[in-house]
Every structure is written in C-alpha cells, then in structure tokens.
Design a protein around this motif. Structure first.
Motif, PDB file in Angstrom:
ATOM      1  N   PHE A 162     -32.526  41.747 -37.032  1.00  0.00           N
ATOM      2  CA  PHE A 162     -32.286  41.271 -35.674  1.00  0.00           C
ATOM      3  C   PHE A 162     -30.869  40.724 -35.545  1.00  0.00           C
ATOM      4  N   THR A 180     -36.847  50.622 -31.931  1.00  0.00           N
ATOM      5  CA  THR A 180     -37.851  50.721 -32.987  1.00  0.00           C
ATOM      6  C   THR A 180     -38.018  52.181 -33.378  1.00  0.00           C
ATOM      7  N   ARG A 230     -35.592  36.024 -26.619  1.00  0.00           N
ATOM      8  CA  ARG A 230     -35.431  37.223 -27.462  1.00  0.00           C
ATOM      9  C   ARG A 230     -36.580  37.342 -28.438  1.00  0.00           C
ATOM     10  N   THR A 249     -32.275  44.786 -33.327  1.00  0.00           N
ATOM     11  CA  THR A 249     -31.612  44.404 -32.088  1.00  0.00           C
ATOM     12  C   THR A 249     -30.124  44.276 -32.373  1.00  0.00           C
ATOM     13  N   LEU A 292     -32.529  46.908 -27.997  1.00  0.00           N
ATOM     14  CA  LEU A 292     -33.663  46.913 -28.927  1.00  0.00           C
ATOM     15  C   LEU A 292     -34.005  48.349 -29.262  1.00  0.00           C
ATOM     16  N   CYS A 294     -37.264  47.996 -36.986  1.00  0.00           N
ATOM     17  CA  CYS A 294     -36.961  47.405 -35.678  1.00  0.00           C
ATOM     18  C   CYS A 294     -35.644  46.647 -35.763  1.00  0.00           C
ATOM     19  N   ILE A 346     -39.351  40.399 -28.766  1.00  0.00           N
ATOM     20  CA  ILE A 346     -39.532  41.149 -30.011  1.00  0.00           C
ATOM     21  C   ILE A 346     -40.973  41.080 -30.493  1.00  0.00           C
TER      22      ILE A 346
END
Length: 250
Positions: free
Chosen positions: A104, A245, A22, A133, A243, A131, A26
């Motif tokens: 994240f 962004t 992961r 996740t 994910l 960003c 990223i």
C-alpha cells in the motif's frame, strides 16, 4: 528520519482522515474480493508503522516486511506484528507462498517498480491475489512527493501495464475522486509560486498541511462516500490515488 518522526507517523497512520478512509476502502474491497475460506496467508510489504498489517489480520496470518532500517526498528519495538527487515526487490520467500500480497503506497518509492511487482507475483500462490495502492498523476507532483521520497505517480494504464505479463487484473480504479478537483487546482496553482528547494522539507507533506479537526470531519466525510462506489466495482476515472488488485491464474 528519527524516532520522533516515526512516533508522529504512527499516530498519523491510525488517526489521519486520509489513512482512516483509505484503509476502510481497502479492507471493504478485500472483503468482497477474497475467498471466503480463511484464514489466509498474507504478506504485507512496506508496512511503515504497521497499522495496515494489524488490519489485515482480520483475513489471516500476516507476515510484514519493512525496508527502512530506522522504521523497522521503531515498528519492531512498538507494534506487535510479525515483522522482518527486507526489500520488495528481493523478497526472502519461496515461490507460491502467500494467498494475498499487499503493498500500500510502496512501489512509487522504488526505481525498479517492475521488478517489485514481479517479486510480489512470484511469491503469490496460484489463484492468490496482489493488491496495491499508489499516488496518481504526475501533474499532481508537489512537495508531498519529495518529502516522501517518491519516484513517480501513476496513470492507470501505467500501473496496469506492470501487471500484464500473467494472471488477470480483477479490479482497478482511481480513488479520492471528489477531492481530486480541489487538490489538483491548488497543486497546479502552487506551481505558479514554486517553493524554493531548501524550503521543501519545511513545507511538509499533505498529511501535515491537511490535518486538524476541520479537515478530519469535512475531507474525511467527503472521501468516505467513495467506499460504496469502490465496493460496487464502479471505476472512477480520476483520483489522487489508484487501487489495483490482480489474481494469479497459473
């Protein structure tokens, strides 16, 4: 939680195949997305034992925020990062402060997830990036989500809707695509023989169950193949995680 738990999580975050791949996905995604002019001012929210913040230092100076008091105290004492205790729902920073804001696998823990996203967007600079996740698909819900105190899992349209007020979504995709199919099969199968409520903690999270040299080599190797696809901006239509962004355009 106690200090022994965070010590265990410290090693998981740095060694477990899921975290390793992961983080690779990223970082390579950010290398392709972020401007070449560096160093950047970066905010990382919900850092747990801090490894993602250490990795993000490749792009600039990183300010880290952790909400859980015991986790904050463990990380503050053991990891050399710039860390404060705080909440994603009330970030103690001025508007338009950071070039990159990250969370994240964080917002799934928060009931008021729209407010969390609004706060990240608020402290992001114009032309900066957010960003995130998250875990994907509520039908994959199992004891892993309960042990980790999740509020929800996301479909992509639900995640994207949190970011639609302003700015633009630069890229979004599911990931952990190949392993989605066996994981979905076993999670759905496990619902036919559900765990008794009192045994959920004993069952552990996926990080505990899917661990060991064989999983590290086989699952890690399969998962790693998705790195290239994400870097080519290939949008995977399913996955265990997602994910996204977003860029602030005003």
């Amino acid at each position: 939680m106690n200090q022994a738990y965070y010590k265990h999580y410290y090693h998981l975050e740095r060694e477990h195949w899921w975290f390793v791949v992961r983080n690779r996905i990223i970082l390579n995604h950010l290398k392709k997305t972020l401007p070449k002019q560096r160093p950047l001012r970066i905010l990382n929210v919900g850092v747990a034992t801090g490894y993602s913040s250490q990795l993000l230092e490749e792009f600039g100076s990183v300010k880290s925020v952790e909400y859980d008091r015991e986790c904050y105290e463990f990380t503050k004492a053991n990891v050399p990062i710039d860390l404060i205790e705080g909440s994603i729902l009330e970030l103690p920073f001025e508007d338009n402060t950071y070039d990159l804001v990250c969370a994240f696998d964080v917002i799934e823990h928060v009931k008021e997830h729209q407010r969390a996203v609004d706060e990240m967007q608020r402290v992001c600079k114009s032309d900066g990036f957010v960003c995130v996740t998250v875990p994907a698909f509520m039908f994959l819900w199992n004891q892993h989500d309960e042990v980790n105190h999740h509020e929800r899992r996301y479909k992509m349209d639900e995640l994207e809707s949190l970011f639609e007020k302003s700015g633009k979504i630069v890229f979004s995709s599911y990931f952990n695509f190949w392993l989605f199919f066996p994981i979905a099969f076993f999670r759905l199968l496990s619902k036919l023989v559900p765990l008794h409520r009192q045994n959920v903690e004993e069952a552990g999270s996926d990080f505990t169950v899917l661990n060991g040299p064989v999983f590290q080599k086989v699952f890690g190797g399969i998962f790693k193949t998705e790195d290239w696809m994400i870097q080519q901006r290939i949008k995977l239509f399913v996955g265990v995680s997602a994910l996204l962004t977003w860029q602030k355009t005003k």
